[in-house]
Each structure stands twice: as structure tokens, then as C-alpha cells.
Write a protein that holds these residues in place. Sequence first.
Motif, mmCIF file in Angstrom:
data_model
loop_
_atom_site.group_PDB
_atom_site.id
_atom_site.type_symbol
_atom_site.label_atom_id
_atom_site.label_comp_id
_atom_site.label_asym_id
_atom_site.label_seq_id
_atom_site.Cartn_x
_atom_site.Cartn_y
_atom_site.Cartn_z
ATOM 1 N N UNK A 61 34.588 -25.792 -20.194
ATOM 2 C CA UNK A 61 35.863 -25.025 -20.360
ATOM 3 C C UNK A 61 36.492 -25.394 -21.723
ATOM 4 N N UNK A 62 36.475 -26.664 -21.833
ATOM 5 C CA UNK A 62 36.836 -27.094 -23.050
ATOM 6 C C UNK A 62 36.248 -27.569 -24.315
ATOM 7 N N UNK A 63 34.832 -27.591 -23.782
ATOM 8 C CA UNK A 63 33.989 -28.015 -24.974
ATOM 9 C C UNK A 63 33.653 -29.453 -25.340
ATOM 10 N N UNK A 64 34.409 -30.464 -24.673
ATOM 11 C CA UNK A 64 34.458 -31.797 -25.080
ATOM 12 C C UNK A 64 33.017 -32.337 -24.575
ATOM 13 N N UNK A 65 32.561 -33.090 -25.439
ATOM 14 C CA UNK A 65 31.056 -33.700 -25.250
ATOM 15 C C UNK A 65 31.355 -35.016 -24.751
ATOM 16 N N UNK A 66 30.675 -35.166 -23.870
ATOM 17 C CA UNK A 66 31.005 -36.558 -23.004
ATOM 18 C C UNK A 66 29.429 -37.051 -22.585
ATOM 19 N N UNK A 67 29.541 -38.400 -22.520
ATOM 20 C CA UNK A 67 28.289 -39.026 -21.837
ATOM 21 C C UNK A 67 27.962 -38.987 -20.353
ATOM 22 N N UNK A 68 27.014 -38.939 -19.986
ATOM 23 C CA UNK A 68 26.541 -38.664 -18.627
ATOM 24 C C UNK A 68 26.582 -40.073 -17.954
ATOM 25 N N UNK A 69 27.101 -39.999 -17.036
ATOM 26 C CA UNK A 69 27.184 -41.344 -15.880
ATOM 27 C C UNK A 69 26.292 -41.207 -14.784
ATOM 28 N N UNK A 70 25.666 -42.199 -14.054
ATOM 29 C CA UNK A 70 25.003 -42.138 -12.926
ATOM 30 C C UNK A 70 26.047 -41.891 -12.083
ATOM 31 N N UNK A 71 25.685 -41.228 -11.065
ATOM 32 C CA UNK A 71 26.582 -41.137 -9.808
ATOM 33 C C UNK A 71 25.696 -41.338 -8.551
ATOM 34 N N UNK A 72 26.670 -41.900 -7.380
ATOM 35 C CA UNK A 72 26.232 -42.200 -6.167
ATOM 36 C C UNK A 72 26.318 -40.819 -5.406
ATOM 37 N N UNK A 73 25.246 -40.890 -4.346
ATOM 38 C CA UNK A 73 25.360 -39.346 -3.500
ATOM 39 C C UNK A 73 26.606 -39.025 -3.145
ATOM 40 N N UNK A 74 26.882 -37.723 -3.395
ATOM 41 C CA UNK A 74 28.197 -37.185 -2.875
ATOM 42 C C UNK A 74 29.308 -37.272 -3.984
ATOM 43 N N UNK A 75 29.070 -38.020 -4.901
ATOM 44 C CA UNK A 75 30.213 -38.199 -6.189
ATOM 45 C C UNK A 75 30.008 -36.927 -7.217
ATOM 46 N N UNK A 76 31.160 -36.687 -7.912
ATOM 47 C CA UNK A 76 31.194 -35.923 -8.653
ATOM 48 C C UNK A 76 31.898 -36.184 -10.024
ATOM 49 N N UNK A 77 31.500 -35.976 -11.304
ATOM 50 C CA UNK A 77 31.830 -36.254 -12.384
ATOM 51 C C UNK A 77 32.775 -35.095 -13.097
ATOM 52 N N UNK A 78 33.989 -35.681 -13.660
ATOM 53 C CA UNK A 78 34.832 -34.449 -14.082
ATOM 54 C C UNK A 78 35.279 -34.805 -15.498
ATOM 55 N N UNK A 79 35.717 -33.703 -16.147
ATOM 56 C CA UNK A 79 36.251 -33.752 -17.657
ATOM 57 C C UNK A 79 37.306 -34.800 -17.975
ATOM 58 N N UNK A 80 37.291 -35.671 -18.833
ATOM 59 C CA UNK A 80 38.234 -36.438 -18.885
ATOM 60 C C UNK A 80 39.486 -35.627 -19.826
#
Length: 199
Positions: A13-32
Motif C-alpha cells: 500500500x505505501x511501498x515502504x521497504x522493510x526487513x522480514x522478521x521470523x514469525x511464530x505460528x499464527x503471528x502476522x507482520x504489519x507495515x510500520x
Amino acid sequence: MSRELSQLIACRYCDLLQRRQPLQPGQSAHCCRCHSLLYRDDDGHQRALPLLFASLLLLLLASSLPLITLEVGSMAREMHLVSAVVALYTNYNPPLSLFVAMILLILPLMRVIGLIYVLWAAESGWALPAWRRVWHLTEEVAPWTMHEIYLLGVVVALVKLAVMGEVILGGALFAFVGFIIAQVWAETLINHEALWRKL
């Protein structure tokens, strides 16, 4: 270098480039920056496919069943989902009737069938032909599927028609509402980032 690039993800949506972080099962990552969903640990494609098949069936039912029946005195008239298209065409406005047909029926149908095709390819592992083109096409038509706006227009029309006579709701209206719910629900389950990695 390629390993570092594979760890980066751009917000849709905003094209911000971010570094991928490992997630635990069921977790989600959102744009900062805009807080939209970047990726989830799990994907809901197996749950989305039945919903998309249901939405396809409901859209076909909504296109064939009566939307409403208006009774005024001893006269009754059935109206269908395509009545607006036919009315515009018969009133000498074919370009507008084509536009309404596109945003009301053709593009939603294309998007649902395209999503089924792409998710089927991702889940089955089959190398279905032209899946990348189909995926791009479904993303391109997404902003033009305005069935929610049409439903709002139908509700406004129902309120106005109720003044003229008795309005009987038809099966198409319930099927159309069910189609919108099923499609929106299915799209919330689709993990775009996981889908790209699978395909």
C-alpha cells in the motif's frame, strides 16, 4: 546480496521497504508506516478456496433469480440483477449499459474465477498455464468490482419503491449479499506474500 534482498519486503500500500522478521505460528507482520498487513505465518488458501467456489455459485444464482418483485394494485413486476443493464441498453445508452455490466457482473466473475485458478495452482502444485498473467489480471480488476456500491444503490431503490407499492425481496438479493460476504471473507484469508512464494 541476493540473500539480503530476499529478506526485504515492500508494503503493498505505501511501498515502504522493510526487513522480514521470523514469525511464530499464527503471528502476522504489519507495515510500520501504514500498519497494513505485510505477511502472516500461515496462509488460509485452503479455507479461501471453498469460499470462492461458494461466491461463484452465489453470483450465478444472483444473476438468474429475481431481485425484487414490485406489486402495485393488481400489477406485479419482477426485476432482475441485469435489469439495469437491459434498461440502459433499451434506452439508447449501450456504452453505459456495457460499463454497468462490466462492474456489476463481468469483472466480479473474472476476479472470482481468476482467484480460484491461481489458488488451485498454488495448493495443488500443478503448473497451470499463464497463472502469472491470471494473477496480474485479477489484481488489476479488483478496484473495478463495485458490487458493494451496487448493493447500496439497491437498498436506496428499495426504500423509494416501498412508497409506490409492496416490495417482495427475491432470492437474488440474498444470493448477492451472500456473494459479497463470501468473497470478502475469502480475500481476507488470501496471503499474497505466501502466494507469491508458492507460485
